[in-house]
Design a protein around this motif. Structure first.
Motif, PDB file in Angstrom:
ATOM      1  N   ASP A 101       2.279   1.656  -3.435  1.00  0.00           N
ATOM      2  CA  ASP A 101       1.256   2.155  -4.365  1.00  0.00           C
ATOM      3  C   ASP A 101       1.032   3.652  -4.181  1.00  0.00           C
ATOM      4  OD1 ASP A 101       0.920  -0.327  -5.464  1.00  0.00           O
ATOM      5  OD2 ASP A 101      -0.804  -0.861  -4.216  1.00  0.00           O
ATOM      6  N   ILE A 102       0.991   4.082  -2.919  1.00  0.00           N
ATOM      7  CA  ILE A 102       0.785   5.509  -2.643  1.00  0.00           C
ATOM      8  C   ILE A 102       1.963   6.328  -3.162  1.00  0.00           C
ATOM      9  CG2 ILE A 102       0.590   7.223  -0.805  1.00  0.00           C
ATOM     10  CD1 ILE A 102      -0.933   5.125   0.823  1.00  0.00           C
ATOM     11  N   ASN A 161       0.829  -1.207   0.000  1.00  0.00           N
ATOM     12  CA  ASN A 161       0.000   0.000   0.000  1.00  0.00           C
ATOM     13  C   ASN A 161       0.861   1.254   0.000  1.00  0.00           C
ATOM     14  OD1 ASN A 161      -2.359  -1.514   0.029  1.00  0.00           O
ATOM     15  ND2 ASN A 161      -2.482  -1.532   2.259  1.00  0.00           N
ATOM     16  N   GLU A 162       1.937   1.242   0.808  1.00  0.00           N
ATOM     17  CA  GLU A 162       2.846   2.386   0.840  1.00  0.00           C
ATOM     18  C   GLU A 162       3.505   2.598  -0.518  1.00  0.00           C
ATOM     19  OE1 GLU A 162       5.578   1.602   3.952  1.00  0.00           O
ATOM     20  OE2 GLU A 162       4.140   1.943   5.579  1.00  0.00           O
ATOM     21  N   LEU A 186       4.028   5.491  -5.561  1.00  0.00           N
ATOM     22  CA  LEU A 186       4.012   5.466  -7.023  1.00  0.00           C
ATOM     23  C   LEU A 186       2.981   6.447  -7.571  1.00  0.00           C
ATOM     24  CD1 LEU A 186       5.023   4.173  -9.637  1.00  0.00           C
ATOM     25  CD2 LEU A 186       3.266   2.417  -9.373  1.00  0.00           C
ATOM     26  N   THR A 187       1.818   6.502  -6.936  1.00  0.00           N
ATOM     27  CA  THR A 187       0.779   7.429  -7.383  1.00  0.00           C
ATOM     28  C   THR A 187       1.232   8.883  -7.226  1.00  0.00           C
ATOM     29  OG1 THR A 187      -0.951   5.844  -6.760  1.00  0.00           O
ATOM     30  CG2 THR A 187      -1.606   8.140  -7.040  1.00  0.00           C
ATOM     31  N   VAL A 188       1.848   9.176  -6.080  1.00  0.00           N
ATOM     32  CA  VAL A 188       2.343  10.535  -5.836  1.00  0.00           C
ATOM     33  C   VAL A 188       3.423  10.899  -6.845  1.00  0.00           C
ATOM     34  CG1 VAL A 188       3.587  12.002  -4.200  1.00  0.00           C
ATOM     35  CG2 VAL A 188       1.750  10.500  -3.393  1.00  0.00           C
ATOM     36  N   LYS A 191       3.820   9.630  -9.827  1.00  0.00           N
ATOM     37  CA  LYS A 191       3.200   9.771 -11.150  1.00  0.00           C
ATOM     38  C   LYS A 191       2.534  11.136 -11.298  1.00  0.00           C
ATOM     39  CE  LYS A 191      -0.051   7.503 -14.288  1.00  0.00           C
ATOM     40  NZ  LYS A 191      -1.005   6.371 -14.460  1.00  0.00           N
ATOM     41  N   LEU A 192       1.812  11.550 -10.259  1.00  0.00           N
ATOM     42  CA  LEU A 192       1.165  12.865 -10.305  1.00  0.00           C
ATOM     43  C   LEU A 192       2.195  13.987 -10.379  1.00  0.00           C
ATOM     44  CD1 LEU A 192      -1.675  12.337  -7.661  1.00  0.00           C
ATOM     45  CD2 LEU A 192      -1.912  12.399 -10.149  1.00  0.00           C
ATOM     46  N   ASN A 237       5.203  13.733 -11.641  1.00  0.00           N
ATOM     47  CA  ASN A 237       5.811  13.711 -12.969  1.00  0.00           C
ATOM     48  C   ASN A 237       4.890  14.348 -14.007  1.00  0.00           C
ATOM     49  OD1 ASN A 237       7.909  12.653 -14.926  1.00  0.00           O
ATOM     50  ND2 ASN A 237       6.124  11.538 -15.659  1.00  0.00           N
ATOM     51  N   GLU A 238       3.590  14.043 -13.915  1.00  0.00           N
ATOM     52  CA  GLU A 238       2.640  14.654 -14.844  1.00  0.00           C
ATOM     53  C   GLU A 238       2.618  16.173 -14.681  1.00  0.00           C
ATOM     54  OE1 GLU A 238      -1.056  12.782 -14.056  1.00  0.00           O
ATOM     55  OE2 GLU A 238      -0.547  10.910 -15.092  1.00  0.00           O
TER      56      GLU A 238
END
Length: 235
Positions: free
Chosen positions: A68-69, A65-66, A71-73, A75-76, A78-79
């Motif tokens: 995934d969080i 879970n950590e 990776l999501t952060v 990714k955001l 980087n975008e």
């Protein structure tokens, strides 16, 4: 009274049988008691292993879970970084174009022929291998009379691993007006199609003046194809 030997033998066998039954029950009791203790011990070990596995699974799930969080952060972030970079590059290009435009207006002495090519852009059309070209000419000196002349355009590149040059006239669907007469600025539009096996590399623009200034008769400029090719609407 004399005892019968048969009676003694019967009593002895009865005692032995009873003793055997007692011993068998005792051994059975011991076996059952041992098996119960063995089963309880085994169940305790299994329960401990199950608790350990559950704890490890919970720890791994927390780590997943950590991750995934994170990776999501990432990714955001980087975008957002890509958006900021794209906006900065767009702003830089716009400022560069504006600076170039005003520089030519304020300092007309930078041009020896009284005008310059303000912009040349090629845009893909909806038809395969077909392009629209827009050439913008800009007056750079204060003159009473308009600037007159004509323009010739050549596209250089490779076709079949060999160098090839096409005049724009060879690639257009219909004849286009190449003569110009303007004050301040003018735009000339062309539509052309590239051969299937031709890879464009550069575009050369040759402007011929009808009344040359300071003895010059033409203005020649070369552009890299990739630098003036606008992205298609599907990009």
């Amino acid at each position: 009274m004399k005892q019968n030997p048969k009676d003694n033998s019967f009593i002895l066998r009865s005692v032995m049988l009873f003793g055997s039954i007692v011993i068998a029950f005792y051994l059975g009791f011991l076996s059952a008691n041992w098996y119960e203790r063995y089963r309880d011990g085994r169940m305790q070990v299994l329960e401990q292993n199950l608790d350990s596995f559950s704890e490890q699974n919970a720890q791994l799930s927390a780590r997943v879970n950590e991750a995934d969080i994170a990776l999501t952060v990432a990714k955001l972030a980087n975008e957002r970084l890509q958006e900021n970079l794209s906006e900065a590059m767009k702003a830089r290009t716009e400022l560069k174009e504006e600076l170039s435009f005003y520089k030519r207006i304020v300092a007309p002495e930078l041009s020896n022929v009284g005008f310059s090519i303000d912009n040349l852009e090629v845009s893909p059309s909806a038809i395969n291998r077909t392009y629209d070209m827009q050439l913008t000419l800009l007056q750079q000196t204060q003159r009473r009379n308009p600037i007159k002349g004509s323009v010739s355009i050549f596209i250089r590149g490779e076709e079949g691993d060999e160098a090839k040059t096409y005049a724009l006239d060879q690639l257009m669907f219909t004849d286009s007006v190449k003569d110009f007469e303007f004050k301040y600025f003018t735009s000339i539009d062309f539509r052309f199609v590239l051969p299937p096996t031709f890879d464009a590399e550069t575009i050369e623009v040759d402007v011929q003046l009808s009344k040359p200034s300071q003895g010059q008769t033409n203005y020649l400029a070369s552009y890299d194809w990739s630098s003036i090719l606008a992205p298609s609407s599907g990009d």
